[in-house]
Design a protein around this motif. Structure first.
Motif, mmCIF file in Angstrom:
data_model
loop_
_atom_site.group_PDB
_atom_site.id
_atom_site.type_symbol
_atom_site.label_atom_id
_atom_site.label_comp_id
_atom_site.label_asym_id
_atom_site.label_seq_id
_atom_site.Cartn_x
_atom_site.Cartn_y
_atom_site.Cartn_z
ATOM 1 N N ARG A 1 13.203 -13.573 -23.656
ATOM 2 C CA ARG A 1 14.602 -13.187 -23.821
ATOM 3 C C ARG A 1 15.109 -12.317 -22.682
ATOM 4 N N HIS A 2 14.222 -11.721 -21.925
ATOM 5 C CA HIS A 2 14.657 -10.924 -20.786
ATOM 6 C C HIS A 2 15.292 -11.792 -19.699
ATOM 7 N N LEU A 3 15.024 -13.105 -19.735
ATOM 8 C CA LEU A 3 15.628 -13.996 -18.733
ATOM 9 C C LEU A 3 17.148 -13.985 -18.827
ATOM 10 N N ALA A 4 17.659 -13.744 -20.018
ATOM 11 C CA ALA A 4 19.111 -13.794 -20.220
ATOM 12 C C ALA A 4 19.841 -12.662 -19.532
ATOM 13 N N VAL A 5 19.132 -11.602 -19.144
ATOM 14 C CA VAL A 5 19.800 -10.477 -18.517
ATOM 15 C C VAL A 5 19.446 -10.341 -17.040
ATOM 16 N N LEU A 6 18.876 -11.384 -16.451
ATOM 17 C CA LEU A 6 18.643 -11.396 -15.009
ATOM 18 C C LEU A 6 19.878 -11.944 -14.302
ATOM 19 N N GLU A 7 20.401 -11.208 -13.329
ATOM 20 C CA GLU A 7 21.520 -11.729 -12.541
ATOM 21 C C GLU A 7 21.091 -12.957 -11.762
ATOM 22 N N ASN A 8 19.909 -12.878 -11.164
ATOM 23 C CA ASN A 8 19.340 -14.002 -10.431
ATOM 24 C C ASN A 8 17.865 -14.096 -10.796
ATOM 25 N N ASP A 9 17.304 -15.268 -10.614
ATOM 26 C CA ASP A 9 15.871 -15.427 -10.844
ATOM 27 C C ASP A 9 15.322 -16.338 -9.756
ATOM 28 N N TYR A 10 14.554 -15.763 -8.858
ATOM 29 C CA TYR A 10 13.943 -16.517 -7.771
ATOM 30 C C TYR A 10 12.573 -17.010 -8.225
ATOM 31 N N LEU A 11 12.426 -18.328 -8.321
ATOM 32 C CA LEU A 11 11.162 -18.949 -8.714
ATOM 33 C C LEU A 11 10.284 -19.006 -7.468
ATOM 34 N N TYR A 12 9.611 -17.909 -7.241
ATOM 35 C CA TYR A 12 8.953 -17.617 -5.971
ATOM 36 C C TYR A 12 7.984 -18.692 -5.511
ATOM 37 N N HIS A 13 7.149 -19.178 -6.401
ATOM 38 C CA HIS A 13 6.058 -20.066 -5.990
ATOM 39 C C HIS A 13 6.496 -21.515 -5.775
ATOM 40 N N ILE A 14 7.708 -21.866 -6.244
ATOM 41 C CA ILE A 14 8.234 -23.203 -5.946
ATOM 42 C C ILE A 14 9.506 -23.138 -5.103
ATOM 43 N N SER A 15 9.834 -21.939 -4.650
ATOM 44 C CA SER A 15 10.916 -21.732 -3.691
ATOM 45 C C SER A 15 12.262 -22.279 -4.162
ATOM 46 N N LEU A 16 12.611 -21.969 -5.409
ATOM 47 C CA LEU A 16 13.909 -22.355 -5.957
ATOM 48 C C LEU A 16 14.533 -21.134 -6.631
ATOM 49 N N GLU A 17 15.846 -21.165 -6.797
ATOM 50 C CA GLU A 17 16.539 -20.025 -7.403
ATOM 51 C C GLU A 17 17.510 -20.498 -8.468
ATOM 52 N N LYS A 18 17.582 -19.747 -9.542
ATOM 53 C CA LYS A 18 18.537 -20.020 -10.612
ATOM 54 C C LYS A 18 19.944 -20.054 -10.035
ATOM 55 N N SER B 1 9.321 -27.605 -2.322
ATOM 56 C CA SER B 1 8.780 -26.241 -2.350
ATOM 57 C C SER B 1 8.045 -25.866 -1.072
ATOM 58 N N GLU B 2 8.355 -26.537 0.019
ATOM 59 C CA GLU B 2 7.635 -26.343 1.272
ATOM 60 C C GLU B 2 7.676 -24.896 1.761
ATOM 61 N N GLU B 3 8.790 -24.207 1.552
ATOM 62 C CA GLU B 3 8.924 -22.844 2.063
ATOM 63 C C GLU B 3 7.937 -21.876 1.410
ATOM 64 N N SER B 4 7.543 -22.164 0.181
ATOM 65 C CA SER B 4 6.631 -21.238 -0.506
ATOM 66 C C SER B 4 5.189 -21.419 -0.051
ATOM 67 N N ASP B 5 4.824 -22.625 0.365
ATOM 68 C CA ASP B 5 3.465 -22.948 0.810
ATOM 69 C C ASP B 5 2.424 -22.701 -0.276
ATOM 70 N N ARG B 6 2.841 -22.773 -1.536
ATOM 71 C CA ARG B 6 1.915 -22.595 -2.658
ATOM 72 C C ARG B 6 1.687 -23.910 -3.396
ATOM 73 N N TYR B 7 2.786 -24.593 -3.689
ATOM 74 C CA TYR B 7 2.730 -25.864 -4.399
ATOM 75 C C TYR B 7 3.582 -26.882 -3.640
ATOM 76 N N ALA B 8 3.275 -28.150 -3.847
ATOM 77 C CA ALA B 8 4.068 -29.225 -3.256
ATOM 78 C C ALA B 8 4.769 -29.971 -4.386
ATOM 79 N N MET B 9 6.099 -30.034 -4.327
ATOM 80 C CA MET B 9 6.870 -30.629 -5.421
ATOM 81 C C MET B 9 7.869 -31.650 -4.879
ATOM 82 N N TYR B 10 7.993 -32.754 -5.602
ATOM 83 C CA TYR B 10 8.899 -33.835 -5.224
ATOM 84 C C TYR B 10 9.712 -34.226 -6.459
ATOM 85 N N LYS B 11 10.974 -34.587 -6.233
ATOM 86 C CA LYS B 11 11.827 -35.056 -7.326
ATOM 87 C C LYS B 11 12.209 -36.496 -7.068
ATOM 88 N N ILE B 12 11.917 -37.336 -8.040
ATOM 89 C CA ILE B 12 12.208 -38.766 -7.931
ATOM 90 C C ILE B 12 13.073 -39.144 -9.132
#
Length: 334
Positions: free
Chosen positions: A45-62, A110-121
């Motif tokens: 429930r704390h997610l609801a009060v985050l102004e932003n949420d950076y998904l660090y390991h997949i290099s994406l942001e809410k 997610s290349e910028e994070s260099d942790r995981y490799a993710m593709y969307k098809i």
């Protein structure tokens, strides 16, 4: 890649915490309303009060851009190796007939994070999770937040990979019915704030049966062979935790090893790997449909090491093909 870089935030911004006590969060009417209609259970429930949420390991942001880019996702396919999941991304693209815009190629989101490799098809995400429960736990946390922020509905997760078999022939595809730890407990145990938290790891029976049925339908056809279901033992490491004799350390003998493996077989365990406990435990807790589909590279009752590298590569494609068949059938009904 399918996504234009401009459709995603840079991923370099840090999110800001809104300092609020948990008791206040719990009683906030707006937050209660937001969480009342979620298909994801037990979401933080704390997610609801985050102004932003950076998904660090997949290099994406809410963001609204993220919502537009990922809102159509229906399937998340995860496997250990970045190379293997890159191959799966291309394979599923051809299988579901997804067309990329002219001049656009599949690239690692997610290349910028260099942790995981993710593709969307299209409606499918293909992503590697690394080795072991800690690595897959980090990724699952961020993927669950991703589908929440994107407003995705009815998403199914798959772990597709390799494993050691227990009393089954090499090349057999095992669909996990229940993940167990080295003590044969169907529980994912994690230490949180100094206390042990336990989450159940029984897999979705309906989904398991649907996948097995498709496997039987195509068994011995199109590269799909020997499909079964059963319990999966999830170990914390590759060597001692799996009863191998070829690690740097080994304080047991061959007879003790075989006794343990026979005990696994007697407890209806069909295979051994390193991620199913966390995968099934967290997704079960979140009420998200999920299945573990792994191909056996060796029967551990007959030995520890894979005999043929070429055969190994051939076997690795079998879970790809089974999951692709399932996804194609599901897309026909949507």
């Amino acid at each position: 890649m399918e996504l234009d870089d401009r459709d995603l935030d840079s991923g370099q911004k840090h999110y800001k915490h809104v300092e609020r006590l948990p008791s206040v969060v719990e009683s906030d009417c707006e937050i209660e309303k937001e969480f009342a209609n979620l298909s994801i259970m037990n979401l933080n429930r704390h997610l609801a009060v985050l102004e932003n949420d950076y998904l660090y390991h997949i290099s994406l942001e809410k963001s609204e851009r993220l919502r537009k880019a990922f809102s159509d996702v229906k399937f998340v396919c995860m496997g250990g190796s970045p190379k293997r999941m890159h191959q799966f991304a291309h394979y599923i693209k051809e299988e579901i007939g997804f067309q990329l815009p002219i001049g656009v190629a599949l690239q690692n989101i997610s290349e910028e994070s260099d942790r995981y490799a993710m593709y969307k098809i299209g409606p499918v995400i293909s992503v590697n999770h690394g080795i072991g429960c800690p690595s897959i736990s980090i990724l699952l946390n961020e993927l669950i937040k991703l589908i929440h922020y994107a407003g995705c509905k009815d998403v199914t997760f798959f772990r597709i990979g390799t494993c050691g078999g227990v009393g089954v022939e090499p090349g057999t595809i095992v669909v996990t019915s229940e993940a167990v730890d080295g003590m044969f407990r169907a529980e994912y145990r994690q230490i949180v704030l100094g206390k042990e938290q336990v989450r159940k790891t029984k897999c979705d029976e309906k989904l398991v049966q649907e996948i097995v049925d498709i496997g039987k339908k195509f068994e011995n056809k199109e590269g799909i062979e020997k499909v079964t279901s059963g319990k999966t033992l999830c170990a914390n490491d590759f060597y001692e935790g799996q009863g191998r004799l070829d690690g740097a350390f080994c304080d047991y003998n061959a007879e003790e090893k075989m006794g343990f493996l026979r005990k696994c077989r007697d407890n209806e365990i069909k295979n051994i790997e390193m991620e199913s406990l966390c995968f099934s435990g967290l997704l079960n807790y979140a009420n998200i449909r999920a299945a573990v589909i792994c191909v056996t590279l060796v029967d551990r009752l007959n030995g520890d090491q894979v005999v043929s590298h070429d055969l190994n590569l051939q076997f690795q494609e079998r879970p790809f093909k089974l999951v692709a068949k399932y996804i194609k059938e599901q897309l026909k009904t949507k």
